[in-house]
Design an enzyme around this catalytic site. Structure first.
Site, PDB file in Angstrom:
ATOM      1  N   THR A  55      -3.692   4.841  -1.585  1.00 30.70           N
ATOM      2  CA  THR A  55      -4.652   5.456  -0.653  1.00 30.70           C
ATOM      3  C   THR A  55      -5.283   6.714  -1.254  1.00 30.70           C
ATOM      4  OG1 THR A  55      -2.971   6.790   0.436  1.00 30.70           O
ATOM      5  CG2 THR A  55      -3.396   4.613   1.379  1.00 30.70           C
ATOM      6  N   ASP A  92     -12.185   8.936   7.248  1.00 29.11           N
ATOM      7  CA  ASP A  92     -12.332   9.454   8.615  1.00 29.11           C
ATOM      8  C   ASP A  92     -13.089  10.767   8.638  1.00 29.11           C
ATOM      9  OD1 ASP A  92     -11.254   7.487  10.238  1.00 29.11           O
ATOM     10  OD2 ASP A  92      -9.228   8.027   9.598  1.00 29.11           O
ATOM     11  N   GLU A 140       0.856  -1.187   0.000  1.00 28.81           N
ATOM     12  CA  GLU A 140       0.000   0.000   0.000  1.00 28.81           C
ATOM     13  C   GLU A 140       0.891   1.235   0.000  1.00 28.81           C
ATOM     14  OE1 GLU A 140      -3.596  -0.127   2.201  1.00 28.81           O
ATOM     15  OE2 GLU A 140      -3.214   1.872   3.010  1.00 28.81           O
TER      16      GLU A 140
HETATM   17  P1  FAD Z   1     -17.111   1.395   7.896  1.00 27.53           P
HETATM   18  O1  FAD Z   1     -17.023  -0.024   7.476  1.00 27.53           O
HETATM   19  O2  FAD Z   1     -18.241   2.197   7.349  1.00 27.53           O
HETATM   20  O3  FAD Z   1     -17.164   1.404   9.494  1.00 27.53           O
HETATM   21  C1  FAD Z   1     -17.067   2.623  10.217  1.00 27.53           C
HETATM   22  C2  FAD Z   1     -17.754   2.450  11.562  1.00 27.53           C
HETATM   23  O4  FAD Z   1     -19.177   2.301  11.359  1.00 27.53           O
HETATM   24  C3  FAD Z   1     -17.326   1.193  12.319  1.00 27.53           C
HETATM   25  O5  FAD Z   1     -17.336   1.502  13.690  1.00 27.53           O
HETATM   26  C4  FAD Z   1     -18.394   0.167  11.987  1.00 27.53           C
HETATM   27  O6  FAD Z   1     -18.567  -0.799  13.014  1.00 27.53           O
HETATM   28  C5  FAD Z   1     -19.636   1.033  11.833  1.00 27.53           C
HETATM   29  N1  FAD Z   1     -20.555   0.526  10.810  1.00 27.53           N
HETATM   30  C6  FAD Z   1     -20.246   0.046   9.586  1.00 27.53           C
HETATM   31  N2  FAD Z   1     -21.363  -0.302   8.912  1.00 27.53           N
HETATM   32  C7  FAD Z   1     -22.398  -0.022   9.720  1.00 27.53           C
HETATM   33  C8  FAD Z   1     -23.818  -0.146   9.601  1.00 27.53           C
HETATM   34  N3  FAD Z   1     -24.363  -0.627   8.474  1.00 27.53           N
HETATM   35  N4  FAD Z   1     -24.583   0.240  10.642  1.00 27.53           N
HETATM   36  C9  FAD Z   1     -24.038   0.749  11.791  1.00 27.53           C
HETATM   37  N5  FAD Z   1     -22.700   0.880  11.953  1.00 27.53           N
HETATM   38  C10 FAD Z   1     -21.900   0.515  10.946  1.00 27.53           C
HETATM   39  N6  FAD Z   1      -8.927   6.178   5.127  1.00 27.53           N
HETATM   40  C11 FAD Z   1      -8.800   7.110   4.163  1.00 27.53           C
HETATM   41  O7  FAD Z   1      -9.249   8.244   4.318  1.00 27.53           O
HETATM   42  N7  FAD Z   1      -8.147   6.816   2.988  1.00 27.53           N
HETATM   43  C12 FAD Z   1      -7.626   5.593   2.745  1.00 27.53           C
HETATM   44  O8  FAD Z   1      -7.052   5.370   1.675  1.00 27.53           O
HETATM   45  C13 FAD Z   1      -7.757   4.581   3.734  1.00 27.53           C
HETATM   46  N8  FAD Z   1      -7.279   3.331   3.550  1.00 27.53           N
HETATM   47  C14 FAD Z   1      -7.518   2.361   4.477  1.00 27.53           C
HETATM   48  C15 FAD Z   1      -7.110   1.032   4.216  1.00 27.53           C
HETATM   49  C16 FAD Z   1      -7.381   0.012   5.116  1.00 27.53           C
HETATM   50  C17 FAD Z   1      -6.960  -1.396   4.809  1.00 27.53           C
HETATM   51  C18 FAD Z   1      -8.051   0.314   6.342  1.00 27.53           C
HETATM   52  C19 FAD Z   1      -8.346  -0.785   7.322  1.00 27.53           C
HETATM   53  C20 FAD Z   1      -8.448   1.614   6.621  1.00 27.53           C
HETATM   54  C21 FAD Z   1      -8.195   2.651   5.700  1.00 27.53           C
HETATM   55  N9  FAD Z   1      -8.595   3.963   5.922  1.00 27.53           N
HETATM   56  C22 FAD Z   1      -8.434   4.927   4.940  1.00 27.53           C
HETATM   57  C23 FAD Z   1      -9.170   4.356   7.201  1.00 27.53           C
HETATM   58  C24 FAD Z   1     -10.704   4.275   7.226  1.00 27.53           C
HETATM   59  O9  FAD Z   1     -11.268   5.138   6.269  1.00 27.53           O
HETATM   60  C25 FAD Z   1     -11.165   4.664   8.613  1.00 27.53           C
HETATM   61  O10 FAD Z   1     -10.719   3.729   9.556  1.00 27.53           O
HETATM   62  C26 FAD Z   1     -12.653   4.918   8.790  1.00 27.53           C
HETATM   63  O11 FAD Z   1     -12.852   5.496  10.075  1.00 27.53           O
HETATM   64  C27 FAD Z   1     -13.525   3.673   8.691  1.00 27.53           C
HETATM   65  O12 FAD Z   1     -13.565   3.204   7.426  1.00 27.53           O
HETATM   66  P2  FAD Z   1     -14.312   1.815   7.079  1.00 27.53           P
HETATM   67  O13 FAD Z   1     -14.313   1.682   5.627  1.00 27.53           O
HETATM   68  O14 FAD Z   1     -13.772   0.713   7.878  1.00 27.53           O
HETATM   69  O15 FAD Z   1     -15.793   2.209   7.585  1.00 27.53           O
END
Ligand code: FAD
Length: 308
Positions: free
Chosen positions: A49, A126, A18
């Site tokens: 990213t 975020d 990455e």
């Molecule tokens: P989600 O899956 O939407 O989850 C976010 C929160 O909401 C969690 O607490 C989850 O339990 C809850 N949730 C999810 N679905 C539901 C639902 N249907 N109902 C109620 N609650 C729910 N950030 C960036 O800005 N750019 C990047 O390029 C980037 N790359 C990343 C790569 C990886 C491998 C990882 C693990 C993270 C990355 N992030 C990146 C960080 C990420 O965007 C943040 O951690 C963000 O806060 C959560 O993203 P997510 O896609 O996991 O969100």
């Protein structure tokens, strides 16, 4: 080739990478030169990213403030196009809900389709600095699962087909009330159409194994790729837990505390810890290991030399 097909046809575990798009002003040649050292290990894919647009308010002569877009980095789409043209590797642009309406997401998907990109990583992104909770863009998506569903809807009306990766948190996402709820939400992303999972970095493999077992027990059957990052500086001991809501085991902290101002010793300790994690993960049946390079190719290359 789609990552899910690479995963289902692989003969042995592989390493994926990455990278963060370079800051504006860095040339395409510099970007390509920074990736070249990884290529001898044949990573099948490189994730790029995505960073939410930031805005700045500047004072005007009449006492008002005007809003200006500040983009510090080259876009992930441009970076993916440059990598694709330079190396025989799949690129995986990250696509985030943050700051994007559904029309903007569709437009990005069109660009990916135009470039022949078959893989994307769907994430929420975020909150903005100062926001207590994530606020979706009007007409945008609140959760990554909604984004996954939107990509599948885009495919139906645009004749595209993407393989979709999603993120997961062995130590739970910081907003989730507990790991079980977070895993139930992860399952919603998979049910919406995600093909595989890449985890946040972790430093204790047992945490990953427990997480993987719980995912399987809750019916998540897609491949789960562990994400690793070798620590390289003393500062990261403080910075990473705060930035990514994760734990660093006491033994690793002690290694760094033993020589806080010796850069070489800290750098070596990070490589050794991560190498031990890799050895153990490979013994325990992971399909691949995803390395967060975060602008530092050299320590990841040291580890790739040992295992891939
Ligand atoms: P989600 O899956 O939407 O989850 C976010 C929160 O909401 C969690 O607490 C989850 O339990 C809850 N949730 C999810 N679905 C539901 C639902 N249907 N109902 C109620 N609650 C729910 N950030 C960036 O800005 N750019 C990047 O390029 C980037 N790359 C990343 C790569 C990886 C491998 C990882 C693990 C993270 C990355 N992030 C990146 C960080 C990420 O965007 C943040 O951690 C963000 O806060 C959560 O993203 P997510 O896609 O996991 O969100």
């Amino acid at each position: 080739m789609k990552i899910k097909d690479i995963l289902s046809s692989q003969q042995k575990p592989f390493a994926s990478l990455e990278i963060v798009p370079p800051l504006k002003g860095v040339s395409k040649k510099d970007l390509i030169d920074s990736i070249r050292p990884f290529m001898e290990f044949n990573p099948p894919f490189i994730n790029v990213t995505c960073h939410r647009d930031e805005f700045e308010f500047r004072p005007e002569a009449d006492g008002t403030f005007s809003r200006h877009l500040v983009r510090r980095r080259v876009s992930e789409t441009a970076v993916c196009a440059a990598i694709q043209a330079a190396f025989p590797v799949e690129v995986v642009p990250h696509l985030i809900c943050g700051g994007a309406s559904s029309e903007m997401i569709d437009s990005q998907l069109n660009d990916f389709k135009f470039l022949g990109i078959e893989n994307i990583m769907a994430l929420r992104g975020d909150s903005l600095l100062g926001e207590k909770r994530f606020i979706p863009e009007p007409g945008g998506y609140r959760y990554a699962g909604e984004l996954v569903a939107a990509v599948r809807a885009f495919e139906r009306s645009n004749g595209a087909q993407f393989c979709i990766g999603v993120g997961a948190y062995p130590e739970k996402h910081f907003e989730a009330p507990n790991l079980e709820t977070d895993i139930a939400n992860l399952k919603k992303k998979v049910d919406a159409g995600a093909d595989y999972i890449i985890t946040q970095m972790f430093f204790d493999n047992d945490v990953f194994y427990r997480f993987r077992d719980k995912c399987r027990a809750s019916g998540i059957n897609v491949p789960i790729i562990p994400g690793l990052k070798p620590l390289s500086t003393f500062k990261q001991i403080e910075m990473l837990p705060e930035a990514f809501s994760l734990d660093i085991p006491q033994d690793l902290v002690a290694e760094f505390n033993a020589h806080p101002s010796d850069r070489t010793a800290c750098y070596q300790a990070g490589i050794e810890w991560c190498s031990a994690q890799c050895k153990d993960l490979l013994k325990n049946g992971v399909p691949a290991i995803h390395f967060y390079t975060m602008g530092r190719p050299d320590n990841v290359v040291e580890i790739l030399k040992k295992f891939f």
